[in-house]
Design an enzyme around this catalytic site. Structure first.
Site, PDB file in Angstrom:
ATOM      1  N   HIS A  98      -2.210  -2.856  -6.705  1.00 51.59           N
ATOM      2  CA  HIS A  98      -2.773  -2.455  -5.411  1.00 51.59           C
ATOM      3  C   HIS A  98      -4.280  -2.704  -5.404  1.00 51.59           C
ATOM      4  O   HIS A  98      -5.062  -1.885  -5.890  1.00 51.59           O
ATOM      5  CB  HIS A  98      -2.434  -0.981  -5.151  1.00 51.59           C
ATOM      6  CG  HIS A  98      -2.788  -0.498  -3.788  1.00 51.59           C
ATOM      7  ND1 HIS A  98      -3.067   0.816  -3.498  1.00 51.59           N
ATOM      8  CD2 HIS A  98      -2.912  -1.161  -2.613  1.00 51.59           C
ATOM      9  CE1 HIS A  98      -3.347   0.931  -2.214  1.00 51.59           C
ATOM     10  NE2 HIS A  98      -3.264  -0.261  -1.657  1.00 51.59           N
ATOM     11  N   SER A 148       0.827  -1.209   0.000  1.00 57.38           N
ATOM     12  CA  SER A 148       0.000   0.000   0.000  1.00 57.38           C
ATOM     13  C   SER A 148       0.858   1.254   0.000  1.00 57.38           C
ATOM     14  O   SER A 148       0.343   2.330  -0.278  1.00 57.38           O
ATOM     15  CB  SER A 148      -0.873   0.116   1.243  1.00 57.38           C
ATOM     16  OG  SER A 148      -1.115  -1.077   1.851  1.00 57.38           O
TER      17      SER A 148
HETATM   18  N1  LIG Z   1      -5.564  -4.751   4.645  1.00 55.93           N
HETATM   19  C1  LIG Z   1      -5.796  -3.797   3.743  1.00 55.93           C
HETATM   20  O1  LIG Z   1      -6.814  -3.094   3.802  1.00 55.93           O
HETATM   21  C2  LIG Z   1      -4.833  -3.581   2.606  1.00 55.93           C
HETATM   22  C3  LIG Z   1      -5.297  -2.903   1.465  1.00 55.93           C
HETATM   23  C4  LIG Z   1      -4.429  -2.779   0.370  1.00 55.93           C
HETATM   24  C5  LIG Z   1      -3.137  -3.277   0.453  1.00 55.93           C
HETATM   25  N2  LIG Z   1      -2.706  -3.909   1.591  1.00 55.93           N
HETATM   26  C6  LIG Z   1      -1.340  -4.456   1.616  1.00 55.93           C
HETATM   27  O2  LIG Z   1      -1.416  -5.869   1.411  1.00 55.93           O
HETATM   28  C7  LIG Z   1      -0.326  -6.508   2.090  1.00 55.93           C
HETATM   29  C8  LIG Z   1      -0.874  -7.585   3.016  1.00 55.93           C
HETATM   30  O3  LIG Z   1      -1.732  -6.988   3.959  1.00 55.93           O
HETATM   31  P1  LIG Z   1      -2.810  -7.828   4.783  1.00 55.93           P
HETATM   32  O4  LIG Z   1      -3.715  -6.825   5.405  1.00 55.93           O
HETATM   33  O5  LIG Z   1      -3.378  -8.905   3.934  1.00 55.93           O
HETATM   34  O6  LIG Z   1      -1.874  -8.478   5.907  1.00 55.93           O
HETATM   35  P2  LIG Z   1      -2.173  -9.744   6.849  1.00 55.93           P
HETATM   36  O7  LIG Z   1      -1.328  -9.557   8.040  1.00 55.93           O
HETATM   37  O8  LIG Z   1      -3.657  -9.941   6.990  1.00 55.93           O
HETATM   38  O9  LIG Z   1      -1.626 -10.995   5.995  1.00 55.93           O
HETATM   39  C9  LIG Z   1      -0.291 -11.209   5.700  1.00 55.93           C
HETATM   40  C10 LIG Z   1      -0.057 -12.713   5.595  1.00 55.93           C
HETATM   41  O10 LIG Z   1       1.260 -12.937   5.105  1.00 55.93           O
HETATM   42  C11 LIG Z   1       1.790 -14.048   5.780  1.00 55.93           C
HETATM   43  N3  LIG Z   1       3.247 -14.070   5.658  1.00 55.93           N
HETATM   44  C12 LIG Z   1       4.191 -13.522   6.456  1.00 55.93           C
HETATM   45  N4  LIG Z   1       5.428 -13.790   5.958  1.00 55.93           N
HETATM   46  C13 LIG Z   1       5.234 -14.510   4.838  1.00 55.93           C
HETATM   47  C14 LIG Z   1       6.113 -15.085   3.894  1.00 55.93           C
HETATM   48  N5  LIG Z   1       7.429 -14.975   4.028  1.00 55.93           N
HETATM   49  N6  LIG Z   1       5.577 -15.766   2.847  1.00 55.93           N
HETATM   50  C15 LIG Z   1       4.234 -15.889   2.709  1.00 55.93           C
HETATM   51  N7  LIG Z   1       3.360 -15.368   3.577  1.00 55.93           N
HETATM   52  C16 LIG Z   1       3.863 -14.685   4.629  1.00 55.93           C
HETATM   53  C17 LIG Z   1       1.266 -13.923   7.198  1.00 55.93           C
HETATM   54  O11 LIG Z   1       1.334 -15.181   7.864  1.00 55.93           O
HETATM   55  C18 LIG Z   1      -0.171 -13.454   6.924  1.00 55.93           C
HETATM   56  O12 LIG Z   1      -1.053 -14.565   6.778  1.00 55.93           O
HETATM   57  C19 LIG Z   1       0.444  -5.397   2.787  1.00 55.93           C
HETATM   58  O13 LIG Z   1       1.510  -5.000   1.969  1.00 55.93           O
HETATM   59  C20 LIG Z   1      -0.575  -4.281   2.912  1.00 55.93           C
HETATM   60  O14 LIG Z   1       0.017  -3.011   2.961  1.00 55.93           O
HETATM   61  C21 LIG Z   1      -3.543  -4.078   2.671  1.00 55.93           C
END
Ligand SMILES: NC(=O)c1ccc[n+]([C@@H]2O[C@H](COP(=O)([O-])OP(=O)(O)OC[C@H]3O[C@@H](n4cnc5c(N)ncnc54)[C@H](O)[C@@H]3O)[C@@H](O)[C@H]2O)c1
Length: 293
Positions: free
Chosen positions: A148, A127
């Protein structure tokens, strides 16, 4: 000589790295559109949780008439759950959705870049981290792109497709077309702090927090003004609670740093205080509003 990147019609198998909020939504959408999905996380328990949540979200889509009952098991069967990163060697396209930590992303992307076939494209769902910086961590910066997605992924139509300084035209075009195949609307954006979405949204949330801090109005009043006066479906503070106040603060700091300390991106002290107090929004039970556990 190396051939060019994947064309959109050649993409059959998609790897999704990280099965949290975003990764599970991204896997859901690809599988629903007929792609074979390799969903990777570091522990089986996260993968099981992701599959359960995809199942529940599919039930919601069945109720809305977006998916039929017999399609559900077929969609779920397209998702392969893996912990071994080497499995992604079969993928034509990969989307990284691991936590928003620069060092972790660098590590995961460098390794994924080495494992993927040369023509495969690697995308990140970051993000706020610079796509140009992340591209440099991979051995395929020309086949690296920002993708994104918005939360919740199965519902939101937008994907910001971000090109870095190094992204090739072919890899960028393939990614734009792929979003269309998913039924999403891709918008082309050049790499810049916060891209467009968070550069516009986060200062709005930050300013709404300043209004509360300065006693201009209560959180409820600020949200009502924006909902009834500007036709926003959610008020900015309600949205901030949903996103997580820690995430909002992190992104304000990225904007402030990315724009050389420009005062217009100064994080609101109330936001800083709330995060320090553990009032992170919906996920912690309290933010600008109080939530039932
Ligand atoms: N949550 C939102 O609203 C949102 C919106 C747009 C973008 N994002 C971006 O998306 C990305 C993920 O966010 P999220 O909210 O899904 O996070 P989250 O914490 O819900 O999920 C992340 C997952 O990645 C896993 N993980 C950690 N290390 C890993 C590895 N080495 N290999 C594979 N998996 C691994 C974790 O176990 C977890 O299940 C971030 O970069 C965030 O900035 C989030």
């Amino acid at each position: 000589m190396m051939q060019g990147p994947m064309t959109v019609d050649a993409i059959r198998t998609v790897a999704v790295l990280g099965s949290g909020t975003m990764g599970s939504g991204i896997a859901h959408v690809f599988a629903r559109c007929g792609y074979a999905v390799i969903l990777r996380d570091i522990d089986k328990r996260f993968l099981d949780r992701a599959l359960e949540s995809i199942g529940k979200n599919l039930d919601r889509e069945i109720k809305k008439g977006k998916v039929t009952e017999p399609e559900k098991p077929r969609i779920l069967a397209r998702i392969e759950l893996v912990t071994d990163l080497a499995t992604i060697a079969r993928a034509d396209f990969a989307v990284e959705a691991v936590p928003e930590r620069l060092e972790l992303k660098r590590e995961v992307l460098a390794e994924a870049g080495r494992i993927l076939r040369p023509e495969a494209i690697l995308a990140t769902n970051t993000s706020s981290i610079s796509i140009t910086t992340l591209a440099a961590a991979t051995c395929r910066p020309d086949r690296f792109v920002g993708m994104h997605f918005m939360n919740p992924v199965p519902v939101m139509p937008l994907v910001e497709v971000i090109r870095s300084k190094q992204t090739s035209d072919a890899a960028f075009e393939t990614t734009m077309r792929l979003c269309e195949k998913l039924g999403k609307t891709p918008v082309a954006v050049n790499d810049s702090p916060g891209f467009v979405s968070n550069r516009v949204l986060m200062p709005l949330i930050n300013e709404a927090a300043f209004c509360v801090m300065e006693g201009v109005a209560t959180a409820e009043s600020v949200d009502t003004v924006m909902k009834l006066g500007m036709n926003h479906p959610m008020g900015p503070l309600e949205l901030a609670d949903f996103i997580g106040l820690d995430v909002c603060l992190d992104i304000m700091e990225v904007l402030q740093k990315g724009f050389g300390g420009d005062a217009k991106y100064r994080p609101c002290p109330l936001l800083q205080e709330m995060v320090a107090a553990g009032r992170l929004g919906k996920k912690s039970g309290r933010g600008f509003y109080v939530y039932e556990k």
